[in-house]
Design a protein around this motif. Structure first.
Motif, PDB file in Angstrom:
ATOM      1  N   ASP A 571       0.847  -1.420  -0.060  1.00 45.14           N
ATOM      2  CA  ASP A 571       0.104   0.196  -0.052  1.00 45.14           C
ATOM      3  C   ASP A 571       0.897   1.214  -0.017  1.00 45.14           C
ATOM      4  O   ASP A 571       1.645   1.414   0.796  1.00 45.14           O
ATOM      5  CB  ASP A 571      -0.703   0.224   1.311  1.00 45.14           C
ATOM      6  CG  ASP A 571      -1.652   1.242   1.351  1.00 45.14           C
ATOM      7  OD1 ASP A 571      -2.426   1.523   0.373  1.00 45.14           O
ATOM      8  OD2 ASP A 571      -1.291   2.136   2.338  1.00 45.14           O
ATOM      9  N   PRO A 572       0.683   2.152  -1.011  1.00 42.52           N
ATOM     10  CA  PRO A 572       1.517   3.603  -1.091  1.00 42.52           C
ATOM     11  C   PRO A 572       1.737   4.036   0.230  1.00 42.52           C
ATOM     12  O   PRO A 572       2.969   4.611   0.637  1.00 42.52           O
ATOM     13  CB  PRO A 572       0.836   4.231  -2.115  1.00 42.52           C
ATOM     14  CG  PRO A 572       0.340   3.060  -2.932  1.00 42.52           C
ATOM     15  CD  PRO A 572      -0.498   2.103  -2.205  1.00 42.52           C
ATOM     16  N   ALA A 573       0.622   4.503   0.810  1.00 43.43           N
ATOM     17  CA  ALA A 573       0.857   5.239   2.186  1.00 43.43           C
ATOM     18  C   ALA A 573       1.511   4.405   3.231  1.00 43.43           C
ATOM     19  O   ALA A 573       2.392   4.986   3.808  1.00 43.43           O
ATOM     20  CB  ALA A 573      -0.618   5.595   2.642  1.00 43.43           C
ATOM     21  N   THR A 574       1.151   3.327   3.171  1.00 47.25           N
ATOM     22  CA  THR A 574       1.981   2.458   4.219  1.00 47.25           C
ATOM     23  C   THR A 574       3.485   2.160   3.982  1.00 47.25           C
ATOM     24  O   THR A 574       4.260   2.584   4.986  1.00 47.25           O
ATOM     25  CB  THR A 574       1.524   0.890   4.199  1.00 47.25           C
ATOM     26  OG1 THR A 574      -0.039   0.957   4.722  1.00 47.25           O
ATOM     27  CG2 THR A 574       2.140   0.113   5.381  1.00 47.25           C
ATOM     28  N   VAL A 575       4.051   1.991   2.706  1.00 43.01           N
ATOM     29  CA  VAL A 575       5.294   2.189   2.643  1.00 43.01           C
ATOM     30  C   VAL A 575       6.092   3.474   2.534  1.00 43.01           C
ATOM     31  O   VAL A 575       7.044   3.410   3.262  1.00 43.01           O
ATOM     32  CB  VAL A 575       5.437   1.717   0.940  1.00 43.01           C
ATOM     33  CG1 VAL A 575       6.863   1.979   0.469  1.00 43.01           C
ATOM     34  CG2 VAL A 575       4.899   0.141   0.631  1.00 43.01           C
ATOM     35  N   MET A 576       5.485   4.508   2.355  1.00 42.99           N
ATOM     36  CA  MET A 576       5.997   5.800   2.695  1.00 42.99           C
ATOM     37  C   MET A 576       5.985   6.073   4.237  1.00 42.99           C
ATOM     38  O   MET A 576       7.165   6.542   4.400  1.00 42.99           O
ATOM     39  CB  MET A 576       5.357   6.868   1.894  1.00 42.99           C
ATOM     40  CG  MET A 576       6.048   8.201   1.522  1.00 42.99           C
ATOM     41  SD  MET A 576       7.269   7.704   0.347  1.00 42.99           S
ATOM     42  CE  MET A 576       6.544   7.992  -1.157  1.00 42.99           C
ATOM     43  N   SER A 577       5.161   5.689   4.934  1.00 39.57           N
ATOM     44  CA  SER A 577       5.229   5.936   6.329  1.00 39.57           C
ATOM     45  C   SER A 577       6.157   5.136   7.170  1.00 39.57           C
ATOM     46  O   SER A 577       6.861   5.676   8.031  1.00 39.57           O
ATOM     47  CB  SER A 577       3.962   5.415   7.048  1.00 39.57           C
ATOM     48  OG  SER A 577       4.024   5.706   8.431  1.00 39.57           O
ATOM     49  N   ASP A 580       9.571   6.574   6.389  1.00 41.02           N
ATOM     50  CA  ASP A 580      10.003   7.443   7.540  1.00 41.02           C
ATOM     51  C   ASP A 580      10.530   6.949   8.699  1.00 41.02           C
ATOM     52  O   ASP A 580      11.667   7.418   9.369  1.00 41.02           O
ATOM     53  CB  ASP A 580       8.729   8.371   7.660  1.00 41.02           C
ATOM     54  CG  ASP A 580       8.498   9.202   6.745  1.00 41.02           C
ATOM     55  OD1 ASP A 580       9.228  10.028   5.975  1.00 41.02           O
ATOM     56  OD2 ASP A 580       7.095   9.581   6.567  1.00 41.02           O
ATOM     57  N   ASP A 581       9.909   5.915   9.046  1.00 42.21           N
ATOM     58  CA  ASP A 581      10.623   5.180  10.402  1.00 42.21           C
ATOM     59  C   ASP A 581      11.922   4.785   9.931  1.00 42.21           C
ATOM     60  O   ASP A 581      12.744   4.835  10.833  1.00 42.21           O
ATOM     61  CB  ASP A 581       9.668   3.793  10.613  1.00 42.21           C
ATOM     62  CG  ASP A 581       8.208   4.334  11.092  1.00 42.21           C
ATOM     63  OD1 ASP A 581       8.107   5.127  11.428  1.00 42.21           O
ATOM     64  OD2 ASP A 581       7.481   3.440  10.809  1.00 42.21           O
ATOM     65  N   VAL A 582      12.282   4.278   8.848  1.00 51.19           N
ATOM     66  CA  VAL A 582      13.702   3.790   8.418  1.00 51.19           C
ATOM     67  C   VAL A 582      14.730   4.957   8.668  1.00 51.19           C
ATOM     68  O   VAL A 582      15.734   4.879   9.008  1.00 51.19           O
ATOM     69  CB  VAL A 582      13.861   3.178   7.099  1.00 51.19           C
ATOM     70  CG1 VAL A 582      14.958   2.902   6.427  1.00 51.19           C
ATOM     71  CG2 VAL A 582      12.876   1.890   7.021  1.00 51.19           C
ATOM     72  N   PHE A 583      14.211   5.930   8.130  1.00 53.24           N
ATOM     73  CA  PHE A 583      15.093   7.176   8.155  1.00 53.24           C
ATOM     74  C   PHE A 583      15.343   7.767   9.769  1.00 53.24           C
ATOM     75  O   PHE A 583      16.492   7.965   9.752  1.00 53.24           O
ATOM     76  CB  PHE A 583      14.602   8.339   7.463  1.00 53.24           C
ATOM     77  CG  PHE A 583      15.175   8.495   5.933  1.00 53.24           C
ATOM     78  CD1 PHE A 583      16.031   9.082   5.674  1.00 53.24           C
ATOM     79  CD2 PHE A 583      14.379   7.685   5.160  1.00 53.24           C
ATOM     80  CE1 PHE A 583      16.340   9.363   4.394  1.00 53.24           C
ATOM     81  CE2 PHE A 583      14.444   7.802   3.928  1.00 53.24           C
ATOM     82  CZ  PHE A 583      15.886   8.567   3.447  1.00 53.24           C
ATOM     83  N   GLU A 584      14.386   7.549  10.619  1.00 48.51           N
ATOM     84  CA  GLU A 584      14.280   8.003  11.847  1.00 48.51           C
ATOM     85  C   GLU A 584      15.353   7.114  12.496  1.00 48.51           C
ATOM     86  O   GLU A 584      16.262   7.236  13.509  1.00 48.51           O
ATOM     87  CB  GLU A 584      13.037   8.107  12.492  1.00 48.51           C
ATOM     88  CG  GLU A 584      12.185   9.050  11.984  1.00 48.51           C
ATOM     89  CD  GLU A 584      10.812   9.234  12.770  1.00 48.51           C
ATOM     90  OE1 GLU A 584      10.479   8.248  13.594  1.00 48.51           O
ATOM     91  OE2 GLU A 584      10.090  10.258  12.668  1.00 48.51           O
ATOM     92  N   ARG A 585      15.386   5.668  12.398  1.00 47.65           N
ATOM     93  CA  ARG A 585      15.920   4.655  13.137  1.00 47.65           C
ATOM     94  C   ARG A 585      17.274   4.389  12.544  1.00 47.65           C
ATOM     95  O   ARG A 585      18.460   4.282  13.379  1.00 47.65           O
ATOM     96  CB  ARG A 585      15.453   3.062  12.960  1.00 47.65           C
ATOM     97  CG  ARG A 585      13.933   3.374  13.674  1.00 47.65           C
ATOM     98  CD  ARG A 585      13.209   1.935  13.347  1.00 47.65           C
ATOM     99  NE  ARG A 585      11.703   2.060  14.045  1.00 47.65           N
ATOM    100  CZ  ARG A 585      10.847   1.016  13.837  1.00 47.65           C
ATOM    101  NH1 ARG A 585      11.169  -0.166  13.197  1.00 47.65           N
ATOM    102  NH2 ARG A 585       9.760   1.185  14.598  1.00 47.65           N
ATOM    103  N   LEU A 586      17.617   4.699  11.374  1.00 46.61           N
ATOM    104  CA  LEU A 586      18.855   4.623  10.769  1.00 46.61           C
ATOM    105  C   LEU A 586      19.878   5.867  10.958  1.00 46.61           C
ATOM    106  O   LEU A 586      20.948   6.053  10.578  1.00 46.61           O
ATOM    107  CB  LEU A 586      18.876   3.953   9.543  1.00 46.61           C
ATOM    108  CG  LEU A 586      18.428   2.576   9.201  1.00 46.61           C
ATOM    109  CD1 LEU A 586      18.543   2.083   7.602  1.00 46.61           C
ATOM    110  CD2 LEU A 586      19.211   1.624   9.995  1.00 46.61           C
ATOM    111  N   LEU A 635       9.863  15.426   1.149  1.00 46.89           N
ATOM    112  CA  LEU A 635      10.957  14.339   0.878  1.00 46.89           C
ATOM    113  C   LEU A 635      11.159  13.625   2.063  1.00 46.89           C
ATOM    114  O   LEU A 635      10.989  13.893   3.184  1.00 46.89           O
ATOM    115  CB  LEU A 635      12.268  15.450   0.769  1.00 46.89           C
ATOM    116  CG  LEU A 635      12.729  16.127  -0.415  1.00 46.89           C
ATOM    117  CD1 LEU A 635      11.664  17.302  -0.618  1.00 46.89           C
ATOM    118  CD2 LEU A 635      14.018  16.394  -0.533  1.00 46.89           C
ATOM    119  N   LEU A 636      11.657  12.358   1.945  1.00 45.43           N
ATOM    120  CA  LEU A 636      12.205  11.399   2.843  1.00 45.43           C
ATOM    121  C   LEU A 636      13.584  12.086   3.407  1.00 45.43           C
ATOM    122  O   LEU A 636      14.499  12.179   2.845  1.00 45.43           O
ATOM    123  CB  LEU A 636      12.459   9.923   2.085  1.00 45.43           C
ATOM    124  CG  LEU A 636      11.067   9.282   1.523  1.00 45.43           C
ATOM    125  CD1 LEU A 636      11.558   8.244   0.727  1.00 45.43           C
ATOM    126  CD2 LEU A 636      10.371   9.011   2.914  1.00 45.43           C
ATOM    127  N   GLY A 637      13.608  12.000   4.708  1.00 41.34           N
ATOM    128  CA  GLY A 637      14.769  12.676   5.438  1.00 41.34           C
ATOM    129  C   GLY A 637      14.592  13.959   6.044  1.00 41.34           C
ATOM    130  O   GLY A 637      15.555  14.392   6.681  1.00 41.34           O
TER     131      GLY A 637
END
Length: 720
Positions: A571-577, A580-586, A635-637
């Protein structure tokens, strides 16, 4: 009056017969200004016997009250060894004051000046005492025209601005009958610089080496107004220019603007002894001299500028060839620095950035003896990276630094102590130009040119040349660094990350075009197509901001993370959300743009979500092209945010084009222009039988011909 001993005139005896036979008055004085000799013509002119004149003070005895102070000034000047010619009023027989042409010549014994010989000619003989008759004026104008002709010839023969300055300070000053002559030229819109002067002390010349156009003085006013400034005597000088008041001598000043078609070049300043009234004919004479001087300077500058431009173009061509021919940029830059000295500067330094500090790569100096001074300066007083001055200012801001005139006040302010000040003064810095070695937004180092002994002042034209050369050098450095440090690692990483080919998906037509930037194959663009259950496809194109190994590393992380998230829930919204988690954790530092879509054959829909990426294009079977715009595209990040999902009908024959900004962006052009170009080229893309060849043709037609950025383009078509 008691006669003086004849012994004091012994030095004159070999010339007395010549002087005795002159028809003009000849008077000799000793070092004290006392008359020691006068010929028969002077006795007749002044109406006093030789015994009465000898032993008398020259200035007070022979000159009219109005010109005694002027005569004393000229005498004092002549006793220093400087000759002078000009008109002064003398007291002739009967006590009458009469203007005469005078010539003052210092006499020396081979070691020092021992006296002065004065020749006085009554050019108004036979005319009324006032000397205002038509015949008198005709004679006066004839003399001035003769002087004008002589100076004009000298100015026309001058081949340099320095040569013009010598004509002004020597011939023009004498032709005008002034004791002091100077010429100052504009070095920028706000500053005048003294380029020639005669008749003043070194201290006075140093005081006026440079001065503002806004200053309160006759020369600055003449340049500002474009009109002559005439100051008659000490009282008027005090009233009009209080800052220049001082001294007990009467001096008159004429400042003449140097104009060419109304454009100011500078000013000529002439100082006359005593209170001198400049009448109409004399002012016209002076203005003619100034106009000829201005046109001579303008002519010479035009010739010098043309030659300078030609030399700069030749230098740039040679430097470019050198820089492009060898990946060993360090040795090439050393050669370029050495070639610029002394033609363009007296010394040149090239420094490269290394972990926030500038490391000198090359220092070339026109005078090898000065190299130890430069080394001593760098060793004892290294530049402070935190100071934000000089080279570090250029490194931090990416902006060039031009100092047309380095004044002593600047050196005093910059010096850390007296020893530092003495050292920089020894370097004789006159003008400085520093340019960043800049490629795009990266500053690789700084190149600095310094003018010293040559006296060159760097100009705006020099700045343009310096920036051009610095940019070419920076490109060479950048290319070499990328080639030697990044290319292999980045290529291997990129090959491991990007799919070799897109998956075969029945019912879907897919094609991809990826073109790296011209300087390296490693960039931040990525793409993929992921088949999903239920006759669906997930597709995405993204761009990691930055280049090289780090960008390729983030690209690998992003592609892997997206494929993993798609496998869990596409799902597009789920993937994008979850991204955001990936950017925060990494704690990823790079910004990433991403266009993600899910095409569903069963539902006949296309769901698109965008994170700061160029808007995809929906291509209908006809020629219709729709831009898929979303309301929110953070943007992501850049922080967590909501992004809207756009759902569109996706019928058989429809195609969607995802791409990176390298396809539509060009330097100096807005993206709307690039988007219009892409839409026009892509109208028939969806109908093409060979989707891969058609996409390649569109990309080749649309992309920036400079190949300044990577391009990734992905097209997915729903087949019938």
């Amino acid at each position: 009056m008691a006669p003086v001993p004849v012994a004091s005139t012994s030095a004159w005896l070999p010339s007395r017969r010549l002087l005795d036979g002159l028809s003009v008055a000849a008077v000799a004085v000793d070092a004290a200004g006392t008359v020691i000799y006068c010929n028969d013509a002077s006795v007749s002119l002044f109406g006093s016997s030789e015994s009465e004149l000898r032993g008398a003070p020259l200035a007070t005895t022979l000159f009219a009250d109005t010109d005694r102070d002027a005569a004393q000034q000229v005498l004092t000047r002549a006793l220093t060894g400087a000759a002078w010619n000009g008109d002064l009023r003398l007291t002739v027989a009967g006590g009458r004051a009469r203007e005469m042409s005078t010539s003052w010549s210092p006499v020396n014994d081979g070691l020092r000046t021992t006296g002065v010989l004065l020749l006085a000619e009554d050019t108004h003989a036979g005319e009324p005492d006032e000397g205002t008759s038509p015949t008198a004026y005709a004679r006066l104008l004839t003399r001035r025209l003769n002087r004008l002709a002589a100076v004009t010839a000298d100015l026309l023969a001058a081949t340099s601005v320095e040569g013009v300055a010598r004509v002004v300070t020597d011939h023009m000053t004498d032709a005008a009958g002034a004791t002091v002559g100077s010429i100052s030229l504009l070095v920028d819109d706000d500053t005048l610089a003294l380029i020639g002067v005669r008749g003043v002390t070194d201290a006075v010349a140093s005081r006026w080496s440079t001065f503002p156009v806004t200053d309160s003085n006759p020369a600055s006013e003449a340049v500002r107004t474009g009109k002559p400034v005439i100051v008659e005597g000490r009282a008027e000088m005090t009233a009009r220019f209080p800052d220049l008041a001082g001294g007990s001598s009467e001096v008159s000043t004429a400042c003449l603007p140097l104009l060419v078609a109304g454009r100011p070049l500078g000013a000529v300043t002439l100082a006359f002894p005593g209170r001198r009234r400049v009448d109409g004919p004399e002012l016209l004479f002076l203005r003619l001299l100034a106009d000829i001087c201005a046109h001579a300077i303008d002519r010479i500058r035009a010739q010098e500028e043309a030659a300078d431009r030609e030399a700069k173009l030749a230098f740039l061509a040679d430097a470019s060839a050198r820089l492009a021919s060898d990946l060993d940029y360090e040795s090439t830059l050393v050669a370029v620095a050495e070639a610029a000295v002394p033609w363009f500067a007296d010394w040149c330094a090239i420094a490269l950035e290394d972990d926030g500090r500038l490391r000198n790569l090359s220092v070339a100096h026109a005078q090898p003896d000065s190299a130890p001074l430069v080394a001593e300066l760098e060793e004892k007083y290294p530049a402070d990276p935190e100071s934000g001055q000089g080279g570090y200012q250029v490194l931090r801001t990416g902006q060039s630094l031009l100092v047309p005139e380095v004044t002593d006040e600047m050196l005093v302010l910059a010096a850390r102590d007296e020893a530092h000040l003495r050292l920089v003064r020894k370097l004789n810095l006159r003008s400085v130009l520093s340019c960043p070695l800049k490629v795009h937004d990266r500053v690789l180092g700084v190149v600095t040119w310094v003018a010293g002994e040559s006296g060159r002042r760097f100009s705006a034209d020099d700045l343009a040349f310096g920036e051009d050369l610095a940019h070419r050098a920076a490109v060479a450095i950048d290319n070499a660094q990328l080639h030697s440090q990044v290319r292999d690692v980045a290529l291997q990483l990129q090959r491991a990350v990007l799919p070799e080919r897109l998956p075969e998906t029945p019912g879907w037509g897919t094609a991809v075009a990826y073109l790296p930037a011209g300087r390296t194959d490693a960039g931040g663009d990525f793409y993929d197509v992921v088949p999903l259950a239920g006759d669906r496809l997930a597709l995405f194109v993204g761009d990691v901001m930055g280049r090289g190994v780090q960008a390729a590393s983030v690209m690998a992380q992003m592609r892997s993370a997206i494929r993993t998230l798609v496998a869990i829930d596409p799902d597009p919204a789920t993937v994008m959300s979850r991204l955001d988690d990936v950017f925060e954790r990494l704690d990823l530092e790079h910004l990433v743009t991403l266009a993600y879509a899910v095409a569903d054959r069963g539902r006949g829909t296309l769901d698109v979500i965008n994170a700061g990426h160029p808007a995809p294009l929906l291509l209908r079977p006809g020629s219709e092209v729709a831009i898929v715009r979303a309301d929110e595209t953070m943007l992501l990040g850049a922080g967590r945010g909501t992004r809207g999902v756009v759902t569109l009908p996706y019928a058989p024959g429809d195609a969607v084009l995802l791409y990176t900004d390298g396809l539509i962006e060009r330097r100096g052009e807005d993206t709307d222009t690039g988007m219009d170009r892409l839409i026009a080229a892509a109208r028939g893309l969806g109908r093409s039988e060979d989707l891969t060849a058609a996409l390649a043709a569109v990309v080749e037609e649309v992309r920036d011909p400079t190949r300044d950025d990577d391009v990734a383009a992905l097209v997915v078509r729903r087949e019938a």
